[in-house]
Enzyme design. Structure first.
Site, PDB file in Angstrom:
ATOM      1  N   GLU A   1      -6.081   3.549   3.806  1.00 16.79           N
ATOM      2  CA  GLU A   1      -5.598   3.771   2.441  1.00 16.79           C
ATOM      3  C   GLU A   1      -5.643   5.246   2.052  1.00 16.79           C
ATOM      4  O   GLU A   1      -4.759   5.736   1.359  1.00 16.79           O
ATOM      5  CB  GLU A   1      -6.404   2.927   1.439  1.00 16.79           C
ATOM      6  CG  GLU A   1      -6.175   1.429   1.552  1.00 16.79           C
ATOM      7  CD  GLU A   1      -4.712   1.032   1.369  1.00 16.79           C
ATOM      8  OE1 GLU A   1      -3.936   1.831   0.799  1.00 16.79           O
ATOM      9  OE2 GLU A   1      -4.336  -0.064   1.816  1.00 16.79           O
TER      10      GLU A   1
ATOM     11  N   TYR B   1      -5.782   3.287  -7.460  1.00 18.94           N
ATOM     12  CA  TYR B   1      -5.022   2.591  -6.429  1.00 18.94           C
ATOM     13  C   TYR B   1      -5.914   2.166  -5.259  1.00 18.94           C
ATOM     14  O   TYR B   1      -5.938   0.995  -4.865  1.00 18.94           O
ATOM     15  CB  TYR B   1      -3.859   3.445  -5.888  1.00 18.94           C
ATOM     16  CG  TYR B   1      -3.372   2.857  -4.599  1.00 18.94           C
ATOM     17  CD1 TYR B   1      -2.604   1.705  -4.599  1.00 18.94           C
ATOM     18  CD2 TYR B   1      -3.798   3.368  -3.368  1.00 18.94           C
ATOM     19  CE1 TYR B   1      -2.231   1.087  -3.427  1.00 18.94           C
ATOM     20  CE2 TYR B   1      -3.437   2.754  -2.192  1.00 18.94           C
ATOM     21  CZ  TYR B   1      -2.655   1.621  -2.218  1.00 18.94           C
ATOM     22  OH  TYR B   1      -2.320   0.987  -1.056  1.00 18.94           O
TER      23      TYR B   1
ATOM     24  N   ASP C   1       0.756   1.555  -6.633  1.00 21.10           N
ATOM     25  CA  ASP C   1       1.223   2.821  -6.068  1.00 21.10           C
ATOM     26  C   ASP C   1       2.696   3.013  -6.427  1.00 21.10           C
ATOM     27  O   ASP C   1       3.240   2.266  -7.240  1.00 21.10           O
ATOM     28  CB  ASP C   1       1.022   2.815  -4.553  1.00 21.10           C
ATOM     29  CG  ASP C   1       1.942   1.825  -3.877  1.00 21.10           C
ATOM     30  OD1 ASP C   1       2.468   0.927  -4.564  1.00 21.10           O
ATOM     31  OD2 ASP C   1       2.163   1.943  -2.660  1.00 21.10           O
TER      32      ASP C   1
END
Length: 366
Positions: free
Chosen positions: A48, A131, A149
């Site tokens: 991520e 996020y 996102d």
DNA sequence: AATGCGGGGGA
DNA sequence: TCCCCAGCATT
């Protein structure tokens, strides 16, 4: 004038059907990606961070090398900063990896090397924003948290016909509220990833493939024929430009001088060939500048190919000058080192200086 | 709320 | 060229 987005979504979308259509499609069509092999929170976390503002295809080789080099959270925590930065070399946004290592070290100390499952604990870690927090919670821990996102904002702006400006920071919260209303409680991981995968494969910024879309029947923008007009995004200002000289300063032993950039700011703690703004040194005084700075007397200057490098917020124009030094000793400063070709692979260099390095190598080969 | 922070690829 | 990309920290 503001619409009540909450009501809008609720009355318009058949939520259970939407969830099922999206998840079914994702389960069937998802790409095979290295970070989807399992749900190890550390691997999800690393992926991520790498994927922030970075395309999947770019990340894949970096992810594989990174995990091979630092297989566990503790391996990363105990590694040297320079080694970690080197593993990130070329990927950009280098503060991401410095924050990641700081966060991983905190997890080792405070949470017994286990990624915290508590939302607030997770969010407090360096580099973990709204996020990333949601992505880890949903993908690694199966908790129904929004992970909004750019993909998700684009997809949902079309599905629910939301005309808020997605360039504004405050807009993310609007979409988080939408997600909270429509997210699957039973499979939040596939739901969140499905939204993002849809944005990457079908609901693309330009020319979305609406005819292939698994949730076409839920999409208000498609019904209205306005899918290419969404999302609304204001554009930002022009970039500044900076002009530099950079010097490949080579001594009689075929070693060169590298300097380390400051601890903060652009390309923090990366290494580069010594560089100076053109404003500071006019062309006719380059030789004076170099001989004084490095306490040398005999040099030869050779122009190499200039380099243009575009960052997200500014552009560099770099004149590259090959400096052959005949003196035995070069006086260097505290942030500089004299490096052999063999040692180069230990120094993390930003891409523009990798290009300088490549030029130097090709000159040596002649 | 606005700005700094990388680099690559597509149209 | 400009835009976009599985954003975050700082101010």
């Amino acid at each position: 004038m503001k619409k009540d987005q909450s009501t809008d979504v609720l009355v318009t979308i058949n939520i259970p059907q939407f969830q099922q259509d999206l998840i079914t499609w994702f389960e069937k069509e998802q790409r095979i990606l290295p970070w989807r092999e399992n749900t190890d929170p550390y691997r999800i976390w690393v992926s991520e961070i790498m994927l922030q503002q970075t395309k999947v295809d770019t990340v894949i080789p970096y992810f594989n090398r990174f995990i091979e080099k630092f297989p566990t959270l503790e391996d990363l925590a105990y590694a040297s900063e320079q080694e970690v930065l080197k593993a990130w070399e070329g990927l950009g946004y280098y503060s991401r990896v410095r924050n990641l290592q700081a966060a991983v070290r905190e997890v080792v100390e405070k949470y017994d090397a286990k990624v915290p499952t508590d939302v607030d604990a997770l969010a407090s870690l360096k580099g973990v924003g709204p996020y990333t927090k949601g992505a880890i919670m949903s993908i690694a821990f199966s908790k129904p948290e929004p992970a909004v996102d750019g993909n998700v904002m684009r997809v949902l702006s079309r599905i629910a016909d939301i005309e808020e400006d997605i360039a504004k920071a405050s807009t993310r919260k609007i979409f988080e509220n939408v997600v909270r209303q429509v997210i699957s409680q039973t499979n939040p991981s596939a739901f969140n990833q499905g939204l993002m995968e849809l944005g990457a494969l079908i609901c693309t910024p330009k020319n979305p493939s609406c005819l292939l879309c698994p949730v076409q029947q839920h999409c208000i923008a498609f019904q209205k024929g306005k899918q290419t007009e969404l999302p609304i995004k204001s554009r930002k200002l022009k970039k500044k430009t900076i002009h530099y000289y950079t010097f490949v300063i080579e001594n009689v032993s075929q070693e060169v001088v590298l300097e380390k950039r400051p601890d903060e700011g652009l390309l923090a703690q990366m290494w580069q060939f010594p560089m100076v703004e053109k404003d500071k040194v006019s062309e006719q005084f380059i030789e004076t500048y170099l001989t004084k700075k490095y306490q040398i007397s005999s040099i030869e200057l050779i122009k190499m190919e200039p380099i243009k490098h575009v960052f997200s917020h500014l552009t560099w124009f770099v004149d590259v000058i090959y400096v052959k030094v005949k003196d035995e000793d070069i006086q260097i400063e505290r942030n500089e080192e004299v490096v052999t070709i063999e040692q180069f692979n230990q120094y993390p260099l930003p891409v523009p200086h990798q290009k300088v390095y490549d030029q130097w190598l090709s000159v040596l080969a002649d």
